[in-house]
Design an enzyme around this catalytic site. Sequence first.
Site, PDB file in Angstrom:
ATOM      1  N   ILE A  14      11.288  18.308 -63.825  1.00  0.00           N
ATOM      2  CA  ILE A  14      12.173  17.555 -64.727  1.00  0.00           C
ATOM      3  C   ILE A  14      11.615  16.154 -64.967  1.00  0.00           C
ATOM      4  O   ILE A  14      11.591  15.666 -66.107  1.00  0.00           O
ATOM      5  CB  ILE A  14      13.615  17.506 -64.163  1.00  0.00           C
ATOM      6  CG1 ILE A  14      14.198  18.929 -64.147  1.00  0.00           C
ATOM      7  CG2 ILE A  14      14.492  16.560 -64.988  1.00  0.00           C
ATOM      8  CD1 ILE A  14      15.589  19.053 -63.572  1.00  0.00           C
ATOM      9  N   LEU A  80      14.810  10.931 -58.919  1.00  0.00           N
ATOM     10  CA  LEU A  80      14.739  12.387 -59.044  1.00  0.00           C
ATOM     11  C   LEU A  80      14.149  13.045 -57.804  1.00  0.00           C
ATOM     12  O   LEU A  80      14.112  14.275 -57.716  1.00  0.00           O
ATOM     13  CB  LEU A  80      13.888  12.766 -60.284  1.00  0.00           C
ATOM     14  CG  LEU A  80      14.656  13.048 -61.585  1.00  0.00           C
ATOM     15  CD1 LEU A  80      15.552  11.885 -61.981  1.00  0.00           C
ATOM     16  CD2 LEU A  80      13.685  13.318 -62.727  1.00  0.00           C
ATOM     17  N   SER A 124      23.414  17.762 -58.951  1.00  0.00           N
ATOM     18  CA  SER A 124      23.247  19.200 -59.198  1.00  0.00           C
ATOM     19  C   SER A 124      24.594  19.904 -59.306  1.00  0.00           C
ATOM     20  O   SER A 124      25.580  19.509 -58.662  1.00  0.00           O
ATOM     21  CB  SER A 124      22.462  19.781 -58.027  1.00  0.00           C
ATOM     22  OG  SER A 124      22.608  21.155 -57.966  1.00  0.00           O
ATOM     23  N   TYR A 183      21.435  21.508 -48.924  1.00  0.00           N
ATOM     24  CA  TYR A 183      20.950  20.940 -50.188  1.00  0.00           C
ATOM     25  C   TYR A 183      22.124  20.353 -50.989  1.00  0.00           C
ATOM     26  O   TYR A 183      22.062  19.203 -51.442  1.00  0.00           O
ATOM     27  CB  TYR A 183      20.237  22.026 -51.010  1.00  0.00           C
ATOM     28  CG  TYR A 183      19.900  21.592 -52.424  1.00  0.00           C
ATOM     29  CD1 TYR A 183      18.881  20.668 -52.668  1.00  0.00           C
ATOM     30  CD2 TYR A 183      20.608  22.098 -53.514  1.00  0.00           C
ATOM     31  CE1 TYR A 183      18.583  20.264 -53.965  1.00  0.00           C
ATOM     32  CE2 TYR A 183      20.308  21.702 -54.818  1.00  0.00           C
ATOM     33  CZ  TYR A 183      19.300  20.784 -55.037  1.00  0.00           C
ATOM     34  OH  TYR A 183      19.007  20.373 -56.315  1.00  0.00           O
TER      35      TYR A 183
HETATM   36  N1  LIG Z   1      15.465  22.162 -61.685  1.00  0.00           N
HETATM   37  C1  LIG Z   1      16.770  22.323 -61.704  1.00  0.00           C
HETATM   38  O1  LIG Z   1      17.290  23.297 -62.286  1.00  0.00           O
HETATM   39  C2  LIG Z   1      17.662  21.319 -61.042  1.00  0.00           C
HETATM   40  C3  LIG Z   1      19.037  21.595 -61.008  1.00  0.00           C
HETATM   41  C4  LIG Z   1      19.884  20.677 -60.396  1.00  0.00           C
HETATM   42  C5  LIG Z   1      19.379  19.499 -59.879  1.00  0.00           C
HETATM   43  N2  LIG Z   1      18.046  19.258 -59.917  1.00  0.00           N
HETATM   44  C6  LIG Z   1      17.556  17.987 -59.345  1.00  0.00           C
HETATM   45  O2  LIG Z   1      16.634  17.388 -60.248  1.00  0.00           O
HETATM   46  C7  LIG Z   1      15.624  16.684 -59.533  1.00  0.00           C
HETATM   47  C8  LIG Z   1      14.250  17.136 -59.970  1.00  0.00           C
HETATM   48  O3  LIG Z   1      14.116  18.521 -59.669  1.00  0.00           O
HETATM   49  P1  LIG Z   1      12.889  19.379 -60.166  1.00  0.00           P
HETATM   50  O4  LIG Z   1      13.393  20.725 -60.515  1.00  0.00           O
HETATM   51  O5  LIG Z   1      12.099  18.605 -61.136  1.00  0.00           O
HETATM   52  O6  LIG Z   1      12.098  19.537 -58.773  1.00  0.00           O
HETATM   53  P2  LIG Z   1      10.548  19.356 -58.451  1.00  0.00           P
HETATM   54  O7  LIG Z   1      10.363  19.873 -57.067  1.00  0.00           O
HETATM   55  O8  LIG Z   1       9.717  19.919 -59.546  1.00  0.00           O
HETATM   56  O9  LIG Z   1      10.371  17.774 -58.477  1.00  0.00           O
HETATM   57  C9  LIG Z   1      10.669  16.942 -57.375  1.00  0.00           C
HETATM   58  C10 LIG Z   1       9.492  16.007 -57.179  1.00  0.00           C
HETATM   59  O10 LIG Z   1       9.778  15.135 -56.074  1.00  0.00           O
HETATM   60  C11 LIG Z   1       8.571  14.966 -55.351  1.00  0.00           C
HETATM   61  N3  LIG Z   1       8.920  14.583 -53.965  1.00  0.00           N
HETATM   62  C12 LIG Z   1       9.530  15.347 -53.022  1.00  0.00           C
HETATM   63  N4  LIG Z   1       9.680  14.656 -51.877  1.00  0.00           N
HETATM   64  C13 LIG Z   1       9.173  13.423 -52.116  1.00  0.00           C
HETATM   65  C14 LIG Z   1       9.050  12.245 -51.333  1.00  0.00           C
HETATM   66  N5  LIG Z   1       9.484  12.216 -50.065  1.00  0.00           N
HETATM   67  N6  LIG Z   1       8.510  11.138 -51.898  1.00  0.00           N
HETATM   68  C15 LIG Z   1       8.054  11.161 -53.178  1.00  0.00           C
HETATM   69  N7  LIG Z   1       8.118  12.250 -53.968  1.00  0.00           N
HETATM   70  C16 LIG Z   1       8.677  13.369 -53.437  1.00  0.00           C
HETATM   71  C17 LIG Z   1       7.868  16.301 -55.417  1.00  0.00           C
HETATM   72  O11 LIG Z   1       6.479  16.182 -55.173  1.00  0.00           O
HETATM   73  C18 LIG Z   1       8.177  16.735 -56.844  1.00  0.00           C
HETATM   74  O12 LIG Z   1       7.153  16.353 -57.731  1.00  0.00           O
HETATM   75  C19 LIG Z   1      15.922  16.903 -58.053  1.00  0.00           C
HETATM   76  O13 LIG Z   1      16.643  15.795 -57.581  1.00  0.00           O
HETATM   77  C20 LIG Z   1      16.795  18.146 -58.036  1.00  0.00           C
HETATM   78  O14 LIG Z   1      17.664  18.161 -56.921  1.00  0.00           O
HETATM   79  C21 LIG Z   1      17.168  20.147 -60.474  1.00  0.00           C
END
Ligand SMILES: NC(=O)c1ccc[n+]([C@@H]2O[C@H](COP(=O)([O-])OP(=O)(O)OC[C@H]3O[C@@H](n4cnc5c(N)ncnc54)[C@H](O)[C@@H]3O)[C@@H](O)[C@H]2O)c1
Length: 371
Positions: A14, A80, A124, A183
């Site tokens: 995202i 994020l 989420s 989570y």
């Molecule tokens: N994808 C979905 O459908 C969805 C739905 C609800 C909520 N979300 C929320 O949206 C956000 C983004 O999700 P996404 O799907 O892009 O996930 P993703 O795993 O693709 O992206 C998360 C990023 O955070 C980075 N990361 C993780 N731990 C880290 C740390 N300690 N320090 C620095 N970077 C770190 C990872 O390397 C990754 O690039 C998250 O907060 C997730 O909970 C996503």
Amino acid sequence: MKGTVLITGGAGFIGSHVASELIRAGYHVRVLDSLVTQVHGETPGRPGYLHPDAEFMLGDVRNPEILDEALSGIDAVYHLVALVGVGQSMYQIAEYTSVNNWGTALLLERLMKHRVNKLVVASSMSVYGEGLYVTPSGQPYEHASRTVRQLKARQWDMRTPDGLPLHPAPTPETKQPSLASVYALSKYDQEQMCLMVGRAYGVPTVAVRFFNAYGPHQSLSNPYTGVLAIFGSRLLNGKRPIIFEDGQQLRDFVSVYDVARACRLALEADEAQDQVFNVGSGDKVTIEEVAYKLAKVLGKRLEPEITGNYRVGDIRHCYPDMTLTERVLGYKPEVTLEAGMSDLAEWLERQTAQDRFGEMQHELASRGLVV
Ligand SMILES: NC(=O)c1ccc[n+]([C@@H]2O[C@H](COP(=O)([O-])OP(=O)(O)OC[C@H]3O[C@@H](n4cnc5c(N)ncnc54)[C@H](O)[C@@H]3O)[C@@H](O)[C@H]2O)c1
């Protein structure tokens, strides 16, 4: 230049789209990301899909010095960063709590020193647990749940304690949270901590509750997230998507391009502060249907396998009421499921996907989390 924005986790699925959306709209974007292996692979580097104009900082959000560097000269922050596997959070409890909860706490402490004009935190749909239901007489019912006994008997649909059938309804932001995984607990903690500290220090803060986002850049090697990415990895490897329960679970799949636009609007809409917004497409679809649709756009003749198994903490139905988001953010979803899936299929066809579904299933089953 409209200002400089930091996106934590901006190299992820995202975040990378939010970065492109903001750069197109005239912002300067800095990304802070530690490139976790489960998402980015064993030898990660700056992802090729990240917009070339985005400034990239490799680092962990739990490192205060790195946070200070990342926050220097920043006008607004998108937080994020999260570990995002619902099932995995039930056994990597310390790591999930460390990254999601403690990482957010540290960021907020650093934000007291580096004042910003806006903080947008990713939350989420998982905070709702089961979505809203209505009773046969049309009364809203917020506390739907299933007992292990019901699940063992394969009674998937919701009932009141006296056995009356419940019907799913769009879930508004006002529904009481019902946290069914570590989570979900951490996402609620992230959003509430940001809202609370934002309020206390006069930093306008918005929490955006994403529903099932899908689209290009979603990790195909992470078996704990993104049902369409998981199905896509299976299909690309000539395997049938595996579906829990009876496949009739209702979800809202929202294109990541719409999610990115909602995120920009959360930054730009002045009235959007100290509030929580649902971000979905406004349309619902069953898991079985979405598996068929994806196979079709990928040109694969592979029917989903409906196992009748269930995962502890899984949600039967949840899809959003989008009224508040449309009114306050002025957000209208633009990408239909058909158009979004074709775009996803085009991207998927250019990827080599490692199907790690079996590994995930084994990890969960060995702990009694899949039955
Ligand atoms: N994808 C979905 O459908 C969805 C739905 C609800 C909520 N979300 C929320 O949206 C956000 C983004 O999700 P996404 O799907 O892009 O996930 P993703 O795993 O693709 O992206 C998360 C990023 O955070 C980075 N990361 C993780 N731990 C880290 C740390 N300690 N320090 C620095 N970077 C770190 C990872 O390397 C990754 O690039 C998250 O907060 C997730 O909970 C996503």
